[in-house]
Design a protein around this motif. Structure first.
Motif, PDB file in Angstrom:
ATOM      1  N   MET A 162       0.855  -1.171   0.000  1.00 12.94           N
ATOM      2  CA  MET A 162       0.000   0.000   0.000  1.00 12.94           C
ATOM      3  C   MET A 162       0.899   1.232   0.000  1.00 12.94           C
ATOM      4  O   MET A 162       1.838   1.325   0.771  1.00 12.94           O
ATOM      5  CB  MET A 162      -0.882  -0.029   1.251  1.00 12.94           C
ATOM      6  CG  MET A 162      -1.789   1.163   1.364  1.00 12.94           C
ATOM      7  SD  MET A 162      -2.896   1.074   2.782  1.00 12.94           S
ATOM      8  CE  MET A 162      -3.738  -0.442   2.476  1.00 12.94           C
ATOM      9  N   SER A 163       0.595   2.166  -0.858  1.00 18.31           N
ATOM     10  CA  SER A 163       1.409   3.367  -0.947  1.00 18.31           C
ATOM     11  C   SER A 163       1.112   4.305   0.212  1.00 18.31           C
ATOM     12  O   SER A 163       0.081   4.205   0.873  1.00 18.31           O
ATOM     13  CB  SER A 163       1.149   4.090  -2.277  1.00 18.31           C
ATOM     14  OG  SER A 163      -0.085   4.769  -2.217  1.00 18.31           O
ATOM     15  N   ASP A 206       0.288   7.364  -0.023  1.00 21.04           N
ATOM     16  CA  ASP A 206      -0.921   8.131  -0.330  1.00 21.04           C
ATOM     17  C   ASP A 206      -2.172   7.361   0.057  1.00 21.04           C
ATOM     18  O   ASP A 206      -3.127   7.939   0.566  1.00 21.04           O
ATOM     19  CB  ASP A 206      -0.970   8.499  -1.816  1.00 21.04           C
ATOM     20  CG  ASP A 206       0.071   9.553  -2.189  1.00 21.04           C
ATOM     21  OD1 ASP A 206       0.567  10.247  -1.283  1.00 21.04           O
ATOM     22  OD2 ASP A 206       0.384   9.664  -3.380  1.00 21.04           O
ATOM     23  N   ASP A 207      -2.169   6.052  -0.192  1.00 20.19           N
ATOM     24  CA  ASP A 207      -3.316   5.223   0.183  1.00 20.19           C
ATOM     25  C   ASP A 207      -3.489   5.193   1.697  1.00 20.19           C
ATOM     26  O   ASP A 207      -4.607   5.296   2.203  1.00 20.19           O
ATOM     27  CB  ASP A 207      -3.153   3.786  -0.334  1.00 20.19           C
ATOM     28  CG  ASP A 207      -3.261   3.688  -1.846  1.00 20.19           C
ATOM     29  OD1 ASP A 207      -3.798   4.624  -2.483  1.00 20.19           O
ATOM     30  OD2 ASP A 207      -2.787   2.674  -2.394  1.00 20.19           O
ATOM     31  N   SER A 208      -2.386   5.051   2.424  1.00 17.50           N
ATOM     32  CA  SER A 208      -2.452   5.038   3.885  1.00 17.50           C
ATOM     33  C   SER A 208      -2.954   6.368   4.414  1.00 17.50           C
ATOM     34  O   SER A 208      -3.790   6.414   5.319  1.00 17.50           O
ATOM     35  CB  SER A 208      -1.079   4.733   4.488  1.00 17.50           C
ATOM     36  OG  SER A 208      -0.676   3.429   4.168  1.00 17.50           O
ATOM     37  N   ARG A 230      -6.629   6.626   3.922  1.00 17.88           N
ATOM     38  CA  ARG A 230      -7.349   5.787   4.897  1.00 17.88           C
ATOM     39  C   ARG A 230      -7.409   6.469   6.257  1.00 17.88           C
ATOM     40  O   ARG A 230      -8.444   6.477   6.913  1.00 17.88           O
ATOM     41  CB  ARG A 230      -6.693   4.411   5.023  1.00 17.88           C
ATOM     42  CG  ARG A 230      -6.947   3.533   3.824  1.00 17.88           C
ATOM     43  CD  ARG A 230      -6.353   2.160   3.991  1.00 17.88           C
ATOM     44  NE  ARG A 230      -7.112   1.386   4.961  1.00 17.88           N
ATOM     45  CZ  ARG A 230      -6.676   0.264   5.519  1.00 17.88           C
ATOM     46  NH1 ARG A 230      -5.475  -0.208   5.205  1.00 17.88           N
ATOM     47  NH2 ARG A 230      -7.421  -0.394   6.381  1.00 17.88           N
TER      48      ARG A 230
END
Length: 159
Positions: A1-2, A4-6, A9
């Motif tokens: 998971m990048s 940016d994704d974290s 979230r």
């Protein structure tokens, strides 16, 4: 998971709280990121609360400071707070290890007593927090998300 994704979230986790409280969490998180620019942010979206720990490594045991977010309050939690000198008495709690400060406003970070506690907590850590661009560099790690959770809004309020 990048990253940016974290980050997206974490923002979704925060947005589930009442808007004023969510804003306080965002501001407190920004203050802690500024204070510990190389820290790893370890995020736990638990049953009772959202916890965002600032650590020198990706290990939970290396968290020095965290935000514990509940529907009605935000705590600035000192993981090893029971071991810290607290001559001015702002810390609360009677557990064997941790202590906390109820964060009613982010201007509390400007209080010299809180600054002293942050410095002491970092110095007490098992390893030093990396500086700036090295180490964690603000790296967000989602450590756990509970399948079942209590409402993030005070009872009777819709999300």
């Amino acid at each position: 998971m990048s990253g940016d994704d974290s980050e997206a979230r974490v923002e979704r986790f925060i947005a589930r709280f009442e808007p004023g409280l969510a804003d306080r969490v965002r501001a407190a998180r920004a203050r802690l990121r500024s204070r510990f620019p190389g820290a790893f942010e370890l995020v736990y979206d638990n049953y009772n609360a959202l916890a965002i720990g600032f650590a020198s490594t990706p290990k939970t045991a290396d968290v020095a400071i965290s935000l514990a977010v509940y529907p009605r309050r935000v705590l600035l939690y000192f993981y090893y707070g029971a071991s810290l000198a607290d001559p001015h008495g702002p810390l609360e709690g009677e557990g064997r290890q941790g202590r906390y400060l109820c964060l009613k406003d982010v201007t509390q970070f400007d209080d010299p007593r809180v600054h002293e506690l942050l410095v002491a907590a970092e110095a007490h850590g098992r390893s030093p927090t990396p500086e700036g661009a090295g180490g964690g560099a603000g790296h967000v790690i989602i450590k756990s998300v509970a399948a079942r959770q209590r409402s993030r809004r005070p009872q009777g309020e819709a999300a």
